[in-house]
Design a protein around this motif. Structure first.
Motif, PDB file in Angstrom:
ATOM      1  N   ARG A 175      33.579  44.035  46.752  1.00 23.18           N
ATOM      2  CA  ARG A 175      33.800  43.773  45.322  1.00 23.18           C
ATOM      3  C   ARG A 175      33.353  42.371  44.939  1.00 23.18           C
ATOM      4  O   ARG A 175      32.742  42.164  43.884  1.00 23.18           O
ATOM      5  CB  ARG A 175      35.278  43.977  44.983  1.00 23.18           C
ATOM      6  N   SER A 232      38.848  40.594  34.225  1.00 26.90           N
ATOM      7  CA  SER A 232      38.354  41.843  34.810  1.00 26.90           C
ATOM      8  C   SER A 232      37.800  42.797  33.768  1.00 26.90           C
ATOM      9  O   SER A 232      36.766  43.429  33.983  1.00 26.90           O
ATOM     10  CB  SER A 232      39.473  42.540  35.601  1.00 26.90           C
ATOM     11  N   VAL A 253      38.748  36.703  37.595  1.00 23.49           N
ATOM     12  CA  VAL A 253      38.778  38.134  37.910  1.00 23.49           C
ATOM     13  C   VAL A 253      39.769  38.404  39.036  1.00 23.49           C
ATOM     14  O   VAL A 253      39.670  37.812  40.114  1.00 23.49           O
ATOM     15  CB  VAL A 253      37.375  38.635  38.305  1.00 23.49           C
ATOM     16  N   THR A 293      39.925  43.622  39.568  1.00 22.10           N
ATOM     17  CA  THR A 293      38.652  44.196  39.990  1.00 22.10           C
ATOM     18  C   THR A 293      38.368  43.892  41.457  1.00 22.10           C
ATOM     19  O   THR A 293      37.716  44.676  42.154  1.00 22.10           O
ATOM     20  CB  THR A 293      37.502  43.661  39.112  1.00 22.10           C
TER      21      THR A 293
END
Length: 228
Positions: A8, A199, A215, A218
């Motif tokens: 990610r 996010s 973020v 996420t």
């Protein structure tokens, strides 16, 4: 889990490669193990919104981590993070600025801050408005704040599906930053940073010139609100 977090982060950094934005991995409520997984693949900037959690993680984790205080900060808690915090994002009152300056002096540090601007429609969001910032700067506050460097602005857009509104709010924050850059000059006022985008809306923020995106879910999955 490790490969998921790493993948990610890799994906987000790939998205940011053509921009000026950097990733702040928001690790609030997440265990140290999850932060260590992100750290292992090169992530160094992490954001927390609770002072006690930030202090505990700073003590337990590698000392080259760049800790960002991204939540609402109470004046009586500044002293706990002043010795080590890298950047305070949510400075929303003149009184808080003066307390940060006081604690910077005690720790013989110049503390880097962002001024939080209220750009959203929700009344629950904190922050200055543009007039308050210009009034404060016109009054010469930077000459008082010997232990503060104001590095830019931070804002949170309205929680809405209306992308045009979100873009308008982010664009307005960038315009304010550019205007302040043009109109004010001080050796501890360098408005290079724009902390905007989370996010749900960070691609829009990046398109409008964000330099720091915050973020969490996420990367790490949904927050665990049962965690202290």
């Amino acid at each position: 889990m490790k490969s998921e977090i790493a993948e990610r982060i890799r994906k987000i950094n790939e998205e940011l490669s053509d921009s000026t934005a950097r990733l702040i991995a928001v690790s609030k409520t997440k265990p140290n193990e999850a932060i260590e997984e992100a750290y292992a693949m090169g992530q160094r900037a992490f954001g927390e919104n609770k002072v006690q959690e930030l202090v505990d993680k700073h003590e337990a984790l590698p000392k080259d981590i760049e800790w960002h205080m991204i939540g609402h900060l109470q004046r009586n808690k500044v002293k706990y993070i002043a010795p080590f915090v890298h950047l305070i994002h949510g400075v929303d009152t003149e009184k808080l600025l003066k307390e940060i300056n006081k604690q910077g002096k005690k720790n013989d540090r110049t503390l880097s801050c962002l001024l939080q601007v209220h750009i959203a429609e929700e009344d629950t969001k904190f922050g200055f408005d543009a007039d308050e910032i210009t009034t404060m700067l016109d009054a010469g506050i930077m000459d008082e704040l010997q232990h503060i460097k104001i590095c830019g602005l931070m804002g949170m857009a309205t929680h809405t599906e209306d992308q045009a509104q979100i873009i308008k709010e982010f664009s307005g924050l960038k315009s304010l930053r550019d205007q302040l850059q043009q109109n004010y000059s001080h050796d501890r006022l360098e408005l290079k940073e724009l902390s905007m985008g989370m996010s749900g809306d960070y691609p829009l923020a990046v398109s409008q010139g964000s330099t720091l995106i915050r973020v969490g879910s996420t990367i790490f999955g949904q927050r665990d609100y049962n965690t202290k």
